[in-house]
Enzyme design. Structure first.
Site, short mmCIF file in Angstrom:
data_model
loop_
_atom_site.label_atom_id
_atom_site.label_comp_id
_atom_site.label_asym_id
_atom_site.label_seq_id
_atom_site.Cartn_x
_atom_site.Cartn_y
_atom_site.Cartn_z
N LYS A 55 0.72 -1.15 0.02
CA LYS A 55 0.11 -0.07 -0.09
C LYS A 55 0.85 1.26 0.15
O LYS A 55 0.79 2.21 -0.68
CB LYS A 55 -1.08 0.09 1.43
CG LYS A 55 -2.14 -0.74 1.06
CD LYS A 55 -2.86 -0.94 2.48
CE LYS A 55 -3.96 -2.17 2.10
NZ LYS A 55 -4.41 -2.54 3.57
N GLN A 99 -5.43 -1.43 9.41
CA GLN A 99 -5.44 -3.00 8.72
C GLN A 99 -5.95 -3.83 9.70
O GLN A 99 -5.56 -3.75 10.78
CB GLN A 99 -3.73 -3.13 8.46
CG GLN A 99 -3.71 -4.36 7.86
CD GLN A 99 -4.13 -4.52 6.49
OE1 GLN A 99 -4.04 -3.65 5.76
NE2 GLN A 99 -4.29 -5.78 5.83
N ASP A 122 -11.73 2.89 3.70
CA ASP A 122 -12.06 1.68 3.65
C ASP A 122 -13.77 1.49 3.86
O ASP A 122 -14.13 0.27 3.40
CB ASP A 122 -11.63 1.06 4.99
CG ASP A 122 -10.60 -0.04 5.11
OD1 ASP A 122 -10.58 -0.64 3.80
OD2 ASP A 122 -9.97 -0.53 5.94
N1 GUN Z 1 -7.43 -6.79 5.78
C1 GUN Z 1 -7.69 -7.60 4.35
N2 GUN Z 1 -8.15 -6.65 3.69
C2 GUN Z 1 -8.44 -5.50 4.12
C3 GUN Z 1 -9.07 -4.29 3.84
O1 GUN Z 1 -9.72 -4.02 2.78
N3 GUN Z 1 -9.09 -2.98 4.72
C4 GUN Z 1 -8.63 -3.17 5.91
N4 GUN Z 1 -8.51 -2.45 6.70
N5 GUN Z 1 -8.06 -4.29 6.26
C5 GUN Z 1 -7.90 -5.40 5.52
#
Ligand code: GUN
Length: 298
Positions: A55, A99, A122
């Site tokens: 990311k 996350q 998100d």
């Molecule tokens: N863990 C796995 N996929 C995601 C996501 O799209 N957002 C977040 N915050 N955590 C994740």
């Protein structure tokens, strides 16, 4: 038997990131600052570390500012919430992603609820989920929005199609169903308690598999010509001793001989998640800075 078309999520995601990059440069010229994404990682889950690194890298490549906050596994709820509040107040931060999953002692929902809806890239806060359910504009979870982009690119209008979403998670299944409903699909959400799952899936013109069970969806569950979106990323033992390989929730080889189109794993839905996250961050940045977003195609 004819082979399904392969839906190339990797190429689509690269194209989306390139468009985000162009729009990010235009934003910087107008706003006098870069759009910024903050990612918070608690603990040392290896898969999460890989996602967070990717990311950060792709955020910078798209011409945006990346703020990474890595906290120890024993971080308290209060300290994590204090960080979220600081990021809420920081004008350089347009998007906040905590996350998931968080270590067991932390209350995920309580943390997510503290994220400002204006920075909820998100799409997981009650405000964002509520707006999606109401059909109001807002930030939408990245993976299901990425799936919808692939479906619309492949099929054009989805109106009237039978869609079956397998899985009811907050991150994928539920928002996916809302997005398909908003496109006027007839939507069924199937899950672990669904009876006669193969028969339910056989109705579908569109199958979205998001259950996290390796190769669960079999070829004879698929209606001939259906479009299959495989959200699963499962690591299983490979033929070679000691090695692993990635498979989806769909038996790809089998389903490919029945479906009209299908996403591969890897290279299908996976790359879309971060590309949409960057897109969401840029959309949030425009709103936060009061700058009009010119590229409506984003
Ligand atoms: N863990 C796995 N996929 C995601 C996501 O799209 N957002 C977040 N915050 N955590 C994740």
């Amino acid at each position: 038997m004819s082979q399904a078309a392969v839906i190339d999520g990797k190429a689509f995601a690269a194209d989306l990131r390139a468009r985000v990059g162009v729009a990010a440069a235009a934003f910087e010229a107008k706003a006098g600052r870069k759009a910024g994404l903050a990612v918070v990682l608690v603990g040392e889950d290896p898969a999460s570390q890989v996602y967070v690194r990717n990311k950060g890298k792709q955020t910078v490549e798209a011409g945006m500012a990346s703020f990474e906050h890595k906290l120890p596994a024993d971080t308290t709820q209060a300290d994590l919430i204090a960080l979220v509040e600081r990021l809420n107040a920081d004008p350089a931060v347009d998007g906040i992603l905590v996350q998931l999953p968080l270590p067991k002692h932390l209350d995920e929902q309580a943390v997510v609820e503290r994220i400002s809806p204006n920075k909820d890239v998100d799409g997981l806060t009650p405000t964002s989920t509520g707006r999606l359910a109401l059909g109001l504009p807002g930030l939408v979870p990245c993976t299901p929005l990425g799936c919808l982009m692939l479906l619309k690119d492949r099929l054009g209008s989805l109106s009237g199609k039978e869609a079956v979403v397998i899985g009811r998670s907050i991150l994928v299944g539920k928002p996916m169903a809302q997005l398909l409903l908003a496109e006027s699909c007839t939507v069924t959400i199937a899950h672990s308690r669904t009876q006669n799952l193969p028969d339910v899936v056989r109705r579908a013109d569109i199958v979205v598999a998001a259950v996290g069970r390796p190769e669960m969806v079999k070829a004879d569950w698929i209606k001939p010509g259906a479009t299959v979106i495989d959200v699963g990323i499962n690591r299983v033992p490979a033929a070679e001793e000691g090695k692993t390989r990635l498979v989806g929730d769909v038996d790809y080889a089998g389903a490919s001989s029945v479906a009209g189109a299908i996403t591969p794993v890897p290279g299908g839905v996976g790359p879309m998640t971060i590309a949409v996250l960057l897109r969401n961050t840029l959309v949030a940045a425009h709103r936060n800075a009061g700058v009009a977003l010119e590229d409506q195609a984003l």
